[in-house]
Design a protein around this motif. Sequence first.
Motif, PDB file in Angstrom:
ATOM      1  N   ILE A 213       0.831  -1.206   0.000  1.00  0.00           N
ATOM      2  CA  ILE A 213       0.000   0.000   0.000  1.00  0.00           C
ATOM      3  C   ILE A 213       0.866   1.257   0.000  1.00  0.00           C
ATOM      4  O   ILE A 213       0.582   2.227  -0.724  1.00  0.00           O
ATOM      5  CB  ILE A 213      -0.953   0.002   1.217  1.00  0.00           C
ATOM      6  N   SER A 214       1.933   1.234   0.787  1.00  0.00           N
ATOM      7  CA  SER A 214       2.805   2.412   0.849  1.00  0.00           C
ATOM      8  C   SER A 214       3.447   2.690  -0.501  1.00  0.00           C
ATOM      9  O   SER A 214       3.546   3.851  -0.925  1.00  0.00           O
ATOM     10  CB  SER A 214       3.884   2.211   1.924  1.00  0.00           C
ATOM     11  N   TYR A 215       3.856   1.640  -1.204  1.00  0.00           N
ATOM     12  CA  TYR A 215       4.469   1.848  -2.518  1.00  0.00           C
ATOM     13  C   TYR A 215       3.434   2.263  -3.556  1.00  0.00           C
ATOM     14  O   TYR A 215       3.760   2.989  -4.508  1.00  0.00           O
ATOM     15  CB  TYR A 215       5.234   0.602  -2.962  1.00  0.00           C
ATOM     16  N   SER A 226       8.574  15.583 -12.160  1.00  0.00           N
ATOM     17  CA  SER A 226       9.137  15.658 -13.504  1.00  0.00           C
ATOM     18  C   SER A 226       9.457  14.254 -14.006  1.00  0.00           C
ATOM     19  O   SER A 226       9.584  13.311 -13.221  1.00  0.00           O
ATOM     20  CB  SER A 226      10.409  16.510 -13.494  1.00  0.00           C
ATOM     21  N   SER A 227       9.606  14.119 -15.318  1.00  0.00           N
ATOM     22  CA  SER A 227       9.843  12.797 -15.904  1.00  0.00           C
ATOM     23  C   SER A 227      11.157  12.199 -15.435  1.00  0.00           C
ATOM     24  O   SER A 227      11.256  10.993 -15.187  1.00  0.00           O
ATOM     25  CB  SER A 227       9.834  12.897 -17.431  1.00  0.00           C
ATOM     26  N   GLN A 228      12.202  13.027 -15.268  1.00  0.00           N
ATOM     27  CA  GLN A 228      13.489  12.516 -14.806  1.00  0.00           C
ATOM     28  C   GLN A 228      13.408  12.022 -13.368  1.00  0.00           C
ATOM     29  O   GLN A 228      13.894  10.939 -13.043  1.00  0.00           O
ATOM     30  CB  GLN A 228      14.556  13.611 -14.916  1.00  0.00           C
ATOM     31  N   SER A 229      12.779  12.821 -12.489  1.00  0.00           N
ATOM     32  CA  SER A 229      12.598  12.397 -11.099  1.00  0.00           C
ATOM     33  C   SER A 229      11.728  11.156 -11.015  1.00  0.00           C
ATOM     34  O   SER A 229      11.953  10.278 -10.188  1.00  0.00           O
ATOM     35  CB  SER A 229      11.973  13.534 -10.288  1.00  0.00           C
ATOM     36  N   CYS A 230      10.747  11.116 -11.901  1.00  0.00           N
ATOM     37  CA  CYS A 230       9.825   9.975 -11.906  1.00  0.00           C
ATOM     38  C   CYS A 230      10.561   8.682 -12.276  1.00  0.00           C
ATOM     39  O   CYS A 230      10.355   7.652 -11.650  1.00  0.00           O
ATOM     40  CB  CYS A 230       8.691  10.245 -12.892  1.00  0.00           C
ATOM     41  N   ARG A 231      11.443   8.761 -13.283  1.00  0.00           N
ATOM     42  CA  ARG A 231      12.186   7.577 -13.710  1.00  0.00           C
ATOM     43  C   ARG A 231      13.110   7.079 -12.608  1.00  0.00           C
ATOM     44  O   ARG A 231      13.211   5.876 -12.360  1.00  0.00           O
ATOM     45  CB  ARG A 231      12.998   7.892 -14.977  1.00  0.00           C
ATOM     46  N   LYS A 232      13.797   8.015 -11.929  1.00  0.00           N
ATOM     47  CA  LYS A 232      14.705   7.630 -10.857  1.00  0.00           C
ATOM     48  C   LYS A 232      13.950   7.001  -9.691  1.00  0.00           C
ATOM     49  O   LYS A 232      14.363   5.976  -9.131  1.00  0.00           O
ATOM     50  CB  LYS A 232      15.486   8.852 -10.371  1.00  0.00           C
ATOM     51  N   ALA A 233      12.805   7.606  -9.330  1.00  0.00           N
ATOM     52  CA  ALA A 233      11.997   7.072  -8.231  1.00  0.00           C
ATOM     53  C   ALA A 233      11.420   5.710  -8.585  1.00  0.00           C
ATOM     54  O   ALA A 233      11.366   4.802  -7.750  1.00  0.00           O
ATOM     55  CB  ALA A 233      10.880   8.051  -7.876  1.00  0.00           C
ATOM     56  N   LEU A 234      10.973   5.558  -9.838  1.00  0.00           N
ATOM     57  CA  LEU A 234      10.429   4.274 -10.279  1.00  0.00           C
ATOM     58  C   LEU A 234      11.490   3.181 -10.219  1.00  0.00           C
ATOM     59  O   LEU A 234      11.206   2.050  -9.826  1.00  0.00           O
ATOM     60  CB  LEU A 234       9.878   4.395 -11.703  1.00  0.00           C
ATOM     61  N   SER A 235      12.719   3.516 -10.614  1.00  0.00           N
ATOM     62  CA  SER A 235      13.803   2.546 -10.572  1.00  0.00           C
ATOM     63  C   SER A 235      14.084   2.107  -9.140  1.00  0.00           C
ATOM     64  O   SER A 235      14.217   0.906  -8.861  1.00  0.00           O
ATOM     65  CB  SER A 235      15.060   3.158 -11.197  1.00  0.00           C
ATOM     66  N   THR A 236      14.166   3.086  -8.226  1.00  0.00           N
ATOM     67  CA  THR A 236      14.439   2.774  -6.820  1.00  0.00           C
ATOM     68  C   THR A 236      13.309   1.966  -6.198  1.00  0.00           C
ATOM     69  O   THR A 236      13.536   0.934  -5.563  1.00  0.00           O
ATOM     70  CB  THR A 236      14.646   4.069  -6.015  1.00  0.00           C
ATOM     71  N   CYS A 237      12.076   2.443  -6.369  1.00  0.00           N
ATOM     72  CA  CYS A 237      10.925   1.752  -5.779  1.00  0.00           C
ATOM     73  C   CYS A 237      10.723   0.381  -6.401  1.00  0.00           C
ATOM     74  O   CYS A 237      10.311  -0.559  -5.720  1.00  0.00           O
ATOM     75  CB  CYS A 237       9.664   2.602  -5.951  1.00  0.00           C
ATOM     76  N   SER A 239      13.039  -1.642  -7.412  1.00  0.00           N
ATOM     77  CA  SER A 239      13.976  -2.556  -6.747  1.00  0.00           C
ATOM     78  C   SER A 239      13.449  -2.976  -5.389  1.00  0.00           C
ATOM     79  O   SER A 239      13.496  -4.149  -5.025  1.00  0.00           O
ATOM     80  CB  SER A 239      15.343  -1.873  -6.593  1.00  0.00           C
ATOM     81  N   HIS A 240      12.941  -2.003  -4.628  1.00  0.00           N
ATOM     82  CA  HIS A 240      12.423  -2.301  -3.293  1.00  0.00           C
ATOM     83  C   HIS A 240      11.234  -3.252  -3.369  1.00  0.00           C
ATOM     84  O   HIS A 240      11.140  -4.206  -2.592  1.00  0.00           O
ATOM     85  CB  HIS A 240      12.007  -1.004  -2.600  1.00  0.00           C
ATOM     86  N   ILE A 241      10.329  -2.993  -4.291  1.00  0.00           N
ATOM     87  CA  ILE A 241       9.126  -3.821  -4.414  1.00  0.00           C
ATOM     88  C   ILE A 241       9.508  -5.256  -4.791  1.00  0.00           C
ATOM     89  O   ILE A 241       8.940  -6.231  -4.279  1.00  0.00           O
ATOM     90  CB  ILE A 241       8.157  -3.218  -5.456  1.00  0.00           C
ATOM     91  N   THR A 242      10.480  -5.407  -5.696  1.00  0.00           N
ATOM     92  CA  THR A 242      10.932  -6.743  -6.098  1.00  0.00           C
ATOM     93  C   THR A 242      11.478  -7.529  -4.913  1.00  0.00           C
ATOM     94  O   THR A 242      11.149  -8.699  -4.713  1.00  0.00           O
ATOM     95  CB  THR A 242      12.029  -6.630  -7.181  1.00  0.00           C
ATOM     96  N   LEU A 282      22.025  -8.003  -6.761  1.00  0.00           N
ATOM     97  CA  LEU A 282      21.807  -7.724  -8.181  1.00  0.00           C
ATOM     98  C   LEU A 282      20.665  -6.749  -8.382  1.00  0.00           C
ATOM     99  O   LEU A 282      20.760  -5.822  -9.191  1.00  0.00           O
ATOM    100  CB  LEU A 282      21.515  -9.038  -8.923  1.00  0.00           C
ATOM    101  N   ILE A 283      19.589  -6.951  -7.638  1.00  0.00           N
ATOM    102  CA  ILE A 283      18.417  -6.088  -7.769  1.00  0.00           C
ATOM    103  C   ILE A 283      18.752  -4.650  -7.400  1.00  0.00           C
ATOM    104  O   ILE A 283      18.323  -3.694  -8.061  1.00  0.00           O
ATOM    105  CB  ILE A 283      17.264  -6.617  -6.889  1.00  0.00           C
ATOM    106  N   TYR A 284      19.544  -4.482  -6.344  1.00  0.00           N
ATOM    107  CA  TYR A 284      19.850  -3.134  -5.856  1.00  0.00           C
ATOM    108  C   TYR A 284      20.978  -2.447  -6.619  1.00  0.00           C
ATOM    109  O   TYR A 284      21.194  -1.249  -6.435  1.00  0.00           O
ATOM    110  CB  TYR A 284      20.204  -3.185  -4.367  1.00  0.00           C
ATOM    111  N   THR A 285      21.710  -3.178  -7.465  1.00  0.00           N
ATOM    112  CA  THR A 285      22.833  -2.559  -8.173  1.00  0.00           C
ATOM    113  C   THR A 285      22.597  -2.402  -9.670  1.00  0.00           C
ATOM    114  O   THR A 285      22.966  -1.377 -10.250  1.00  0.00           O
ATOM    115  CB  THR A 285      24.123  -3.363  -7.965  1.00  0.00           C
ATOM    116  N   LEU A 286      21.989  -3.397 -10.310  1.00  0.00           N
ATOM    117  CA  LEU A 286      21.854  -3.359 -11.764  1.00  0.00           C
ATOM    118  C   LEU A 286      20.988  -2.199 -12.241  1.00  0.00           C
ATOM    119  O   LEU A 286      21.221  -1.643 -13.314  1.00  0.00           O
ATOM    120  CB  LEU A 286      21.269  -4.688 -12.273  1.00  0.00           C
TER     121      LEU A 286
END
Length: 308
Positions: A213-215, A226-237, A239-242, A282-286
């Motif tokens: 729910i939090s994610y 912004s699209s750049q911030s969105c892409r970075k946040a999506l990548s980080t989140c 990884s966490h969700i996976t 791997l998930i947190y680095t790739l």
Amino acid sequence: MEHANVTEFILMGIFSDEDVKVVCFVLFSLCYFAILSGNLLILLTIKGSRLSEQPMYFFLSYLSFMDVCFTSTVAPKLISDLLAQKNTISYNSCMAQMFYAHFFGASEIFILVAMAYDRYAAICKPLHYMYLMSRHMCYILLMVSIIGAFVHSIMQVLIIIELPLCGPNQIDHYFCDIFPLLKLACTDTSLLVIVFITTTGVLSILTFVALVISYIIILSSLRSHSSQSCRKALSTCGSHITVVFMFFLPLIFTYVPTADSVSNDKVFALFYTMIAPMFNPLIYTLRNTDMKNAMRRVWCRDKQLEGK
């Protein structure tokens, strides 16, 4: 109560075929090496770079440390038993293994919750982020995670050591865990099964649902960025969700239904004791540019990246 005359247990393991055991010995040894090297690489990279100043990587370093400790409570014994003639473990070692497995596992759960809170504060409350996730707050969340894990683990062990164990002393698992030990008790444990399902299984479900729910809230709030911030946040989140799904789903299947499916529990346990800790690095680095750049700076000494 006393645990009768049981001074040691026989771990039945996962496989009985000798050829399969040899193959699994090699496979699990490689997995354990990958877990140690991958997580230690993340830990040392974060500690040796400026990433340690950021709350997300502060928690990630401790998550990697807990991964190493969690797997090390189970994997060495599992690997050595694959080639041993008789897979025994003393009563005290069994209780210690169960305590540390639950302690480090619960610590990982609480740290994953802290990481989700960090992402929520960073994305949904950016103006208050420095206050909400100060270094002092990070240490508080870490200490709460460790204390909560200790309380959870010691409660499990204190209940188990009070059980009268009359034999046989064969544990149908590859490490000492709650439900296989309950099967050895010479008393009615139906109430205890409900207690353990509630304390461990339901806690896992509630934590998993809360994280999902939090994610969802975090991702829905990205529409205003912004699209750049969105892409970075999506990548980080992402990884966490996976990581959350890989760790929690096998855990839930192990502790929620009943204690009757131990053979399936052993397979599920492999996922959260060996598979998930191996893939976490791997998930947190790739998919993480910051981690990849930090690794180049720390391990390759690429000075050209310092100015970027």
